[in-house]
Design an enzyme around this catalytic site. Structure first.
Site, PDB file in Angstrom:
ATOM      1  N   ASP A 184      -0.990   1.019   3.293  1.00  0.00           N
ATOM      2  CA  ASP A 184      -1.937   1.680   4.215  1.00  0.00           C
ATOM      3  C   ASP A 184      -2.029   0.819   5.473  1.00  0.00           C
ATOM      4  O   ASP A 184      -3.095   0.454   5.938  1.00  0.00           O
ATOM      5  CB  ASP A 184      -3.312   1.855   3.562  1.00  0.00           C
ATOM      6  CG  ASP A 184      -3.956   0.540   3.118  1.00  0.00           C
ATOM      7  OD1 ASP A 184      -5.199   0.514   2.984  1.00  0.00           O
ATOM      8  OD2 ASP A 184      -3.229  -0.459   2.914  1.00  0.00           O
ATOM      9  N   ASP A 212      -1.436  -5.901   5.478  1.00  0.00           N
ATOM     10  CA  ASP A 212      -0.226  -5.202   5.032  1.00  0.00           C
ATOM     11  C   ASP A 212       0.969  -5.587   5.910  1.00  0.00           C
ATOM     12  O   ASP A 212       2.070  -5.832   5.410  1.00  0.00           O
ATOM     13  CB  ASP A 212      -0.402  -3.692   5.154  1.00  0.00           C
ATOM     14  CG  ASP A 212      -1.554  -3.116   4.371  1.00  0.00           C
ATOM     15  OD1 ASP A 212      -2.717  -3.391   4.728  1.00  0.00           O
ATOM     16  OD2 ASP A 212      -1.293  -2.400   3.399  1.00  0.00           O
ATOM     17  N   ASP A 265      -2.715  -8.650   0.603  1.00  0.00           N
ATOM     18  CA  ASP A 265      -1.389  -8.035   0.478  1.00  0.00           C
ATOM     19  C   ASP A 265      -0.262  -9.074   0.539  1.00  0.00           C
ATOM     20  O   ASP A 265       0.693  -8.998  -0.259  1.00  0.00           O
ATOM     21  CB  ASP A 265      -1.195  -6.988   1.563  1.00  0.00           C
ATOM     22  CG  ASP A 265      -2.131  -5.797   1.374  1.00  0.00           C
ATOM     23  OD1 ASP A 265      -2.302  -5.026   2.327  1.00  0.00           O
ATOM     24  OD2 ASP A 265      -2.701  -5.650   0.282  1.00  0.00           O
TER      25      ASP A 265
END
Ligand code: RIB
Ligand code: CA
Length: 308
Positions: free
Chosen positions: A9, A14, A240
């Protein structure tokens, strides 16, 4: 080469995890599938496309679910910025994703490479759950599924007292995944706040590493403030990226094979994982939960991969 399929996402942590995978010499990232979460879907897609381009890669980016399976979307733009990348004015528009819908891409990729795909979901599990409902057979064909999600065995929540954001966004999707038979490894937010806090000293070191090191810190502009004011950590944490480190190198991790379920429904328990340590609920052991990932090992890998 190990084949990674990464579901994201795409926001500020990320993007760092994506760079790690794209820069690792032994990892072949076969694709990025995008899901709504930190930011609305279209923004996450643009952020992913920008990050791939920044890394000089041509890895395809596929559009996926724009909302949870059974709920309205709740984003984390207060944490990562309106654009998800720190609102520092990056040109995050106008790029074109690949043809194909993310859940179908997950199915097709796993079926075409039985026993060879490491699936790395680092956002809400909506795409993965839809793929499983469409094609339950992929559960036994995927090699590993390394999920950034949950709070480990006893960690605090980051969106409610007990829930971690990815699992809070789409708890129904988490339950589908938990009951699928996939070979699951969970890296929770507890691991991130213990072993992946990017202190000022570490930020200074990252800035000596060149463009990707500076990118990794620049896009944390909103997260920096959130860390100081809300989580009171000594800097932004990298959930992440440390989950990606475990996907790349699980050797130094301490894990426990546990029976895990998730609380569905409304607050305050929405998205809270239920870890059946003593078997009271007879939950079959379905997840290898990472209890610890060494801080030094993570940052050493991060520096190596983001360096010029
Ligand atoms: O709780 C942390 C997770 O939520 C990370 O994946 C972060 O990117 C957000 O999606
Ligand atoms: Ca994420």
């Amino acid at each position: 080469m190990r084949k990674f399929l990464i579901d994201t996402d795409t926001a500020s942590d990320d993007a760092v995890a994506m760079c790690m995978a794209l820069k690792h010499p032994d990892v072949d990232v076969v694709g990025f599938t995008v899901v709504a979460g930190n930011v609305p879907l279209d923004q996450a897609v643009q952020n992913a496309l920008y990050t791939v381009e920044l890394c000089g890669a041509d890895t395809p980016v596929y559009v996926g679910a724009d909302r949870p399976m059974l709920r309205d979307l709740g984003t984390a733009q207060d944490v990562h910025g309106e654009d998800g990348m720190g609102d520092i004015g990056l040109p995050l528009t106008g790029r074109t994703p690949a043809e194909g819908w993310a859940p179908q891409v997950i199915i097709d990729t796993i079926r075409a490479n039985p026993g060879e795909i490491t699936l790395v979901p680092i956002g809400p599990l909506t795409n993965v759950a839809i793929a499983l409902l469409m094609a339950p057979d992929i559960a036994e064909k995927v090699e590993r599924v390394v999920v950034m999600g949950g709070t480990g065995e006893t960690g605090p929540g980051n969106i409610s007292p007990t829930a971690e954001f990815n699992f809070w966004v789409d708890p129904e999707a988490v339950r589908v995944v938990l009951r699928s038979g996939m070979p699951l490894e969970f890296v929770g937010w507890d691991v991130s706040i213990k072993s992946a806090v990017v202190t000022n000293e570490r930020q200074e070191h990252l800035r000596t590493l060149g463009p990707l090191g500076n990118f990794a810190i620049d896009i944390q502009a909103t997260l920096q403030g959130y860390a100081w004011e809300e989580t009171r950590l000594a800097g932004p944490d990298f959930p992440d990226p440390i989950a990606m480190a475990h996907a790349i190198d699980p050797a130094p991790a301490t894990t426990e094979h546990l029976g895990v379920d998730i609380a569905i429904g409304s607050e305050p328990m929405r998205g809270t994982i239920i870890v059946d340590h003593y078997g009271f609920a007879q939950i079959p052991k379905n997840v290898h939960v990472v209890a610890h990932y060494p801080e030094a090992h993570f940052f050493s890998m991060l520096y190596d991969l983001l360096g010029d």
